[in-house]
Motif scaffolding. Sequence first.
Motif, PDB file in Angstrom:
ATOM      1  N   ASP A   6     -23.470  45.502  -3.328  1.00  0.00           N
ATOM      2  CA  ASP A   6     -23.024  46.789  -3.854  1.00  0.00           C
ATOM      3  C   ASP A   6     -21.501  46.887  -3.938  1.00  0.00           C
ATOM      4  O   ASP A   6     -20.981  47.843  -4.467  1.00  0.00           O
ATOM      5  CB  ASP A   6     -23.581  47.953  -3.011  1.00  0.00           C
ATOM      6  CG  ASP A   6     -23.208  47.843  -1.552  1.00  0.00           C
ATOM      7  OD1 ASP A   6     -23.404  48.831  -0.839  1.00  0.00           O
ATOM      8  OD2 ASP A   6     -22.725  46.785  -1.125  1.00  0.00           O
ATOM      9  N   ARG A   7     -20.785  45.864  -3.447  1.00  0.00           N
ATOM     10  CA  ARG A   7     -19.330  45.867  -3.614  1.00  0.00           C
ATOM     11  C   ARG A   7     -18.911  44.883  -4.712  1.00  0.00           C
ATOM     12  O   ARG A   7     -17.867  44.257  -4.643  1.00  0.00           O
ATOM     13  CB  ARG A   7     -18.641  45.517  -2.288  1.00  0.00           C
ATOM     14  CG  ARG A   7     -18.641  46.689  -1.311  1.00  0.00           C
ATOM     15  CD  ARG A   7     -17.818  46.404  -0.080  1.00  0.00           C
ATOM     16  NE  ARG A   7     -17.665  47.615   0.709  1.00  0.00           N
ATOM     17  CZ  ARG A   7     -16.626  48.447   0.621  1.00  0.00           C
ATOM     18  NH1 ARG A   7     -15.662  48.206  -0.240  1.00  0.00           N
ATOM     19  NH2 ARG A   7     -16.557  49.518   1.370  1.00  0.00           N
ATOM     20  N   ARG A   8     -19.772  44.747  -5.734  1.00  0.00           N
ATOM     21  CA  ARG A   8     -19.512  43.773  -6.789  1.00  0.00           C
ATOM     22  C   ARG A   8     -18.378  44.200  -7.712  1.00  0.00           C
ATOM     23  O   ARG A   8     -17.852  43.394  -8.449  1.00  0.00           O
ATOM     24  CB  ARG A   8     -20.786  43.541  -7.596  1.00  0.00           C
ATOM     25  CG  ARG A   8     -21.344  44.784  -8.266  1.00  0.00           C
ATOM     26  CD  ARG A   8     -22.763  44.526  -8.751  1.00  0.00           C
ATOM     27  NE  ARG A   8     -23.365  45.710  -9.351  1.00  0.00           N
ATOM     28  CZ  ARG A   8     -23.999  46.648  -8.671  1.00  0.00           C
ATOM     29  NH1 ARG A   8     -24.058  46.579  -7.361  1.00  0.00           N
ATOM     30  NH2 ARG A   8     -24.551  47.684  -9.275  1.00  0.00           N
ATOM     31  N   HIS A   9     -18.005  45.476  -7.697  1.00  0.00           N
ATOM     32  CA  HIS A   9     -16.917  45.961  -8.536  1.00  0.00           C
ATOM     33  C   HIS A   9     -15.702  46.299  -7.674  1.00  0.00           C
ATOM     34  O   HIS A   9     -15.842  46.699  -6.532  1.00  0.00           O
ATOM     35  CB  HIS A   9     -17.362  47.215  -9.322  1.00  0.00           C
ATOM     36  CG  HIS A   9     -18.482  46.941 -10.285  1.00  0.00           C
ATOM     37  ND1 HIS A   9     -19.759  47.440 -10.122  1.00  0.00           N
ATOM     38  CD2 HIS A   9     -18.507  46.189 -11.413  1.00  0.00           C
ATOM     39  CE1 HIS A   9     -20.521  47.028 -11.123  1.00  0.00           C
ATOM     40  NE2 HIS A   9     -19.797  46.274 -11.910  1.00  0.00           N
ATOM     41  N   ASP A  10     -14.522  46.138  -8.265  1.00  0.00           N
ATOM     42  CA  ASP A  10     -13.296  46.445  -7.542  1.00  0.00           C
ATOM     43  C   ASP A  10     -13.294  47.900  -7.103  1.00  0.00           C
ATOM     44  O   ASP A  10     -13.675  48.797  -7.861  1.00  0.00           O
ATOM     45  CB  ASP A  10     -12.077  46.195  -8.445  1.00  0.00           C
ATOM     46  CG  ASP A  10     -11.878  44.712  -8.708  1.00  0.00           C
ATOM     47  OD1 ASP A  10     -12.396  43.905  -7.909  1.00  0.00           O
ATOM     48  OD2 ASP A  10     -11.222  44.375  -9.705  1.00  0.00           O
ATOM     49  N   ARG A  11     -12.851  48.102  -5.859  1.00  0.00           N
ATOM     50  CA  ARG A  11     -12.816  49.462  -5.319  1.00  0.00           C
ATOM     51  C   ARG A  11     -11.375  49.925  -5.181  1.00  0.00           C
ATOM     52  O   ARG A  11     -10.479  49.134  -4.907  1.00  0.00           O
ATOM     53  CB  ARG A  11     -13.536  49.520  -3.977  1.00  0.00           C
ATOM     54  CG  ARG A  11     -15.022  49.219  -4.135  1.00  0.00           C
ATOM     55  CD  ARG A  11     -15.823  49.727  -2.962  1.00  0.00           C
ATOM     56  NE  ARG A  11     -17.243  49.688  -3.286  1.00  0.00           N
ATOM     57  CZ  ARG A  11     -18.130  50.582  -2.915  1.00  0.00           C
ATOM     58  NH1 ARG A  11     -17.750  51.616  -2.194  1.00  0.00           N
ATOM     59  NH2 ARG A  11     -19.395  50.477  -3.244  1.00  0.00           N
ATOM     60  N   VAL A  12     -11.186  51.218  -5.371  1.00  0.00           N
ATOM     61  CA  VAL A  12      -9.852  51.806  -5.247  1.00  0.00           C
ATOM     62  C   VAL A  12      -9.937  53.002  -4.311  1.00  0.00           C
ATOM     63  O   VAL A  12     -10.985  53.621  -4.161  1.00  0.00           O
ATOM     64  CB  VAL A  12      -9.299  52.267  -6.620  1.00  0.00           C
ATOM     65  CG1 VAL A  12      -9.108  51.080  -7.537  1.00  0.00           C
ATOM     66  CG2 VAL A  12     -10.213  53.299  -7.268  1.00  0.00           C
ATOM     67  N   ALA A  13      -8.809  53.315  -3.670  1.00  0.00           N
ATOM     68  CA  ALA A  13      -8.725  54.503  -2.826  1.00  0.00           C
ATOM     69  C   ALA A  13      -8.150  55.634  -3.671  1.00  0.00           C
ATOM     70  O   ALA A  13      -7.076  55.476  -4.258  1.00  0.00           O
ATOM     71  CB  ALA A  13      -7.834  54.238  -1.617  1.00  0.00           C
ATOM     72  N   PRO A  14      -8.830  56.756  -3.784  1.00  0.00           N
ATOM     73  CA  PRO A  14      -8.344  57.846  -4.635  1.00  0.00           C
ATOM     74  C   PRO A  14      -7.089  58.499  -4.064  1.00  0.00           C
ATOM     75  O   PRO A  14      -6.917  58.571  -2.844  1.00  0.00           O
ATOM     76  CB  PRO A  14      -9.513  58.828  -4.674  1.00  0.00           C
ATOM     77  CG  PRO A  14     -10.255  58.569  -3.407  1.00  0.00           C
ATOM     78  CD  PRO A  14     -10.101  57.101  -3.135  1.00  0.00           C
TER      79      PRO A  14
END
Length: 200
Positions: free
Chosen positions: A117-125
Amino acid sequence: MNSASLYNAPPEAPERQFSRVTISVQGRFMRADHSEYDCIVDTMSPFDAVISTAHRPEVGERIVAYLDYLGRIEGKVTETSHRSFTVSINATDRKRDKLSAQLTWLANKHELGLPEDRRHDRVAPSNPVSEIRLDDGRRYPCRIIDLSVSGAAVEIDVRPAFGTMVVLGNMRGRVVRHFQEGIAMEFMTIQPEEAIIKLS
């Protein structure tokens, strides 16, 4: 004679209807003396689980485990080997039904080779303050730890059950994991990248 023995089978016999599935899920378990250790569940059914760990409990010992995707389970150790042990899970019929559904999902994910489920880059808003809404209308303040086009990690005081449908802002999804600070949710549809970038 064999037929009679089937009718006289002990209450635990139904567990044979459930074959264990391979899941390789991480977690932690607590022994009777309240010491805690990391572990990995290798195979599991709604009735028992084989758990690998460097700290093996004793046969007959009661343990409580907190597992990724599956939450809390408890039970009694029935057998041990050099690097693992088997626990007989103590649960209500409702809990077993829920475990069965969760295990089916995990097994299919494993068999199909679905990405994590972390296959896409994550960003902190830049503005992490938000709100989680449940289908029954309840609302809870939360803080977005990070998010991507496919899901989010959210700091929140409550822990909706696995599979619960929730809405974060205007993004609908389901709860797929619990962790110490809150929950991880997977969006029902891939969100537009522009919307994620706007939040970051």
